[in-house]
Write an enzyme that holds these catalytic residues in place. Structure first.
Site, PDB file in Angstrom:
ATOM      1  N   LYS A  13       0.812  -1.211   0.000  1.00 55.05           N
ATOM      2  CA  LYS A  13       0.000   0.000   0.000  1.00 55.05           C
ATOM      3  C   LYS A  13       0.849   1.266   0.000  1.00 55.05           C
ATOM      4  O   LYS A  13       0.446   2.275  -0.572  1.00 55.05           O
ATOM      5  CB  LYS A  13      -1.033   0.005   1.129  1.00 55.05           C
ATOM      6  CG  LYS A  13      -0.501  -0.050   2.532  1.00 55.05           C
ATOM      7  CD  LYS A  13      -1.677  -0.155   3.478  1.00 55.05           C
ATOM      8  CE  LYS A  13      -1.270  -0.056   4.939  1.00 55.05           C
ATOM      9  NZ  LYS A  13      -0.168  -0.918   5.355  1.00 55.05           N
ATOM     10  N   ARG A  87      -5.800   2.797  11.907  1.00 55.70           N
ATOM     11  CA  ARG A  87      -5.489   1.378  12.105  1.00 55.70           C
ATOM     12  C   ARG A  87      -6.633   0.702  12.862  1.00 55.70           C
ATOM     13  O   ARG A  87      -6.648  -0.513  12.962  1.00 55.70           O
ATOM     14  CB  ARG A  87      -4.236   1.212  12.968  1.00 55.70           C
ATOM     15  CG  ARG A  87      -2.895   1.405  12.285  1.00 55.70           C
ATOM     16  CD  ARG A  87      -2.486   0.236  11.449  1.00 55.70           C
ATOM     17  NE  ARG A  87      -1.097  -0.175  11.555  1.00 55.70           N
ATOM     18  CZ  ARG A  87      -0.063   0.360  10.911  1.00 55.70           C
ATOM     19  NH1 ARG A  87      -0.225   1.408  10.163  1.00 55.70           N
ATOM     20  NH2 ARG A  87       1.143  -0.152  11.036  1.00 55.70           N
ATOM     21  N   ARG A 122      12.158  -8.226   3.518  1.00 53.40           N
ATOM     22  CA  ARG A 122      12.354  -6.784   3.276  1.00 53.40           C
ATOM     23  C   ARG A 122      13.627  -6.277   3.960  1.00 53.40           C
ATOM     24  O   ARG A 122      13.932  -6.648   5.094  1.00 53.40           O
ATOM     25  CB  ARG A 122      11.127  -6.034   3.820  1.00 53.40           C
ATOM     26  CG  ARG A 122      11.213  -4.546   3.627  1.00 53.40           C
ATOM     27  CD  ARG A 122       9.855  -3.911   3.646  1.00 53.40           C
ATOM     28  NE  ARG A 122       9.266  -3.827   4.978  1.00 53.40           N
ATOM     29  CZ  ARG A 122       8.089  -3.235   5.211  1.00 53.40           C
ATOM     30  NH1 ARG A 122       7.371  -2.730   4.220  1.00 53.40           N
ATOM     31  NH2 ARG A 122       7.618  -3.192   6.439  1.00 53.40           N
ATOM     32  N   ARG A 154      14.256  -4.175   9.525  1.00 48.62           N
ATOM     33  CA  ARG A 154      13.570  -3.428  10.588  1.00 48.62           C
ATOM     34  C   ARG A 154      13.203  -4.382  11.710  1.00 48.62           C
ATOM     35  O   ARG A 154      12.845  -5.533  11.459  1.00 48.62           O
ATOM     36  CB  ARG A 154      12.276  -2.806  10.024  1.00 48.62           C
ATOM     37  CG  ARG A 154      12.502  -1.488   9.345  1.00 48.62           C
ATOM     38  CD  ARG A 154      11.319  -0.991   8.546  1.00 48.62           C
ATOM     39  NE  ARG A 154      10.000  -1.190   9.144  1.00 48.62           N
ATOM     40  CZ  ARG A 154       8.860  -0.781   8.573  1.00 48.62           C
ATOM     41  NH1 ARG A 154       8.895  -0.123   7.426  1.00 48.62           N
ATOM     42  NH2 ARG A 154       7.697  -1.013   9.137  1.00 48.62           N
ATOM     43  N   ARG A 165       1.867  -8.268  14.201  1.00 42.24           N
ATOM     44  CA  ARG A 165       1.249  -7.260  13.331  1.00 42.24           C
ATOM     45  C   ARG A 165       0.064  -7.856  12.575  1.00 42.24           C
ATOM     46  O   ARG A 165      -0.963  -7.215  12.417  1.00 42.24           O
ATOM     47  CB  ARG A 165       2.286  -6.711  12.333  1.00 42.24           C
ATOM     48  CG  ARG A 165       3.312  -5.840  13.006  1.00 42.24           C
ATOM     49  CD  ARG A 165       4.522  -5.669  12.134  1.00 42.24           C
ATOM     50  NE  ARG A 165       4.363  -4.597  11.159  1.00 42.24           N
ATOM     51  CZ  ARG A 165       5.275  -4.319  10.233  1.00 42.24           C
ATOM     52  NH1 ARG A 165       6.367  -5.041  10.134  1.00 42.24           N
ATOM     53  NH2 ARG A 165       5.093  -3.320   9.403  1.00 42.24           N
TER      54      ARG A 165
HETATM   55  P1  AMP Z   1       4.110   0.934   9.164  1.00 39.77           P
HETATM   56  O1  AMP Z   1       5.275   1.665   8.620  1.00 39.77           O
HETATM   57  O2  AMP Z   1       2.774   1.484   8.680  1.00 39.77           O
HETATM   58  O3  AMP Z   1       4.206  -0.553   8.987  1.00 39.77           O
HETATM   59  O4  AMP Z   1       4.091   1.195  10.744  1.00 39.77           O
HETATM   60  C1  AMP Z   1       5.153   0.767  11.550  1.00 39.77           C
HETATM   61  C2  AMP Z   1       4.705   0.755  12.995  1.00 39.77           C
HETATM   62  O5  AMP Z   1       4.330   2.086  13.395  1.00 39.77           O
HETATM   63  C3  AMP Z   1       3.484  -0.101  13.301  1.00 39.77           C
HETATM   64  O6  AMP Z   1       3.819  -1.464  13.504  1.00 39.77           O
HETATM   65  C4  AMP Z   1       2.974   0.563  14.573  1.00 39.77           C
HETATM   66  O7  AMP Z   1       3.774   0.221  15.682  1.00 39.77           O
HETATM   67  C5  AMP Z   1       3.229   2.038  14.291  1.00 39.77           C
HETATM   68  N1  AMP Z   1       2.078   2.693  13.646  1.00 39.77           N
HETATM   69  C6  AMP Z   1       2.037   3.253  12.401  1.00 39.77           C
HETATM   70  N2  AMP Z   1       0.843   3.792  12.143  1.00 39.77           N
HETATM   71  C7  AMP Z   1       0.080   3.569  13.254  1.00 39.77           C
HETATM   72  C8  AMP Z   1      -1.253   3.859  13.616  1.00 39.77           C
HETATM   73  N3  AMP Z   1      -2.090   4.498  12.775  1.00 39.77           N
HETATM   74  N4  AMP Z   1      -1.682   3.484  14.840  1.00 39.77           N
HETATM   75  C9  AMP Z   1      -0.878   2.850  15.700  1.00 39.77           C
HETATM   76  N5  AMP Z   1       0.398   2.527  15.426  1.00 39.77           N
HETATM   77  C10 AMP Z   1       0.878   2.869  14.213  1.00 39.77           C
END
Ligand code: AMP
Length: 207
Positions: A13, A87, A122, A154, A165
């Site tokens: 996405k 989320r 990744r 990461r 996740r």
């Molecule tokens: P992402 O880069 O979108 O995979 O986000 C990495 C991490 O950031 C996630 O695993 C969460 O720990 C945190 N995170 C990102 N966006 C949100 C959100 N909208 N609500 C809560 N945690 C978030």
């Protein structure tokens, strides 16, 4: 055009959001990227990192505080693409409370198996460029093609965090499909990138 991209981590996405941002000239806003861009010595970043490293969700109030600041910038006036937020339904309601009306919600569908394969392979550099041990591989193993920085995995792409996740995604994020049911555009995310993109563009409804 105010869009939300839904789909598990690794569904592509972010890539699609970036392509849409270029096509429609509106900002791509990823809360994950906003968090990673925070000053690494700040208390806020340290607090947020505790959750991120375990693959847990950051508390809603922190997410919304940072998102609200970003949406207040002038480049968001014409529209934006939200990636990774909301989320859960609480965040969706808080976004609505800000007075933000969403036009389309794109749901990129990818199986858990495929997500696990993509995330565990990744590799990223400190500037956020993304490669894979499968595809696309960097020209030189372990080194970013774009900036020459070392590539690493990461913490939240490690097996335990991926499991967590996906669990959270199914428990919480999937309820968003119900919340936004009239706005959802389902797209098969297990196709080549260009085909996913075409399906999204074809599915968008202009208000
Ligand atoms: P992402 O880069 O979108 O995979 O986000 C990495 C991490 O950031 C996630 O695993 C969460 O720990 C945190 N995170 C990102 N966006 C949100 C959100 N909208 N609500 C809560 N945690 C978030």
């Amino acid at each position: 055009m105010r869009l939300i991209m839904l789909g598990p981590a690794g569904s592509g996405k972010g890539t699609q959001a970036e392509m849409l941002a270029k096509k429609y000239n509106i900002p791509h806003i990823s809360t994950g990227d906003l968090f990673r861009a925070l000053d690494s010595n700040s208390d806020l970043r340290k607090e947020i990192k505790k959750y991120m490293d375990k693959g847990e969700l950051v508390p809603d109030d922190l997410v919304i505080k940072i998102l609200k600041e970003r949406l207040g910038k002038p480049d968001c006036e014409k529209g934006f693409i939200l990636d990774g937020v909301p989320r859960n339904v609480t965040q969706a309601e808080l976004i609505k409370k800000m007075g933000v009306e969403i036009d389309n919600v794109i749901n990129i569908e990818v199986s858990d198996e495929e997500v696990t394969k993509r995330l565990s392979s990744r590799r990223v550099c400190k500037n956020g460029h993304i490669f894979s041990t499968i595809y696309p591989k960097p020209k030189k193993e372990g080194v970013c093609d774009v900036c020459g920085e070392p590539l690493f995995q990461r913490d939240d792409d490690k097996p335990e965090a991926i499991k967590e996740r996906l669990k959270i995604y199914h428990e919480q994020t999937s309820k968003l499909l119900e919340y936004y049911q009239n706005l959802i555009i389902p797209v098969n995310g297990e196709q080549p990138i260009e085909e996913v993109f075409n399906d999204i563009v074809d599915g968008l409804k202009w208000m």
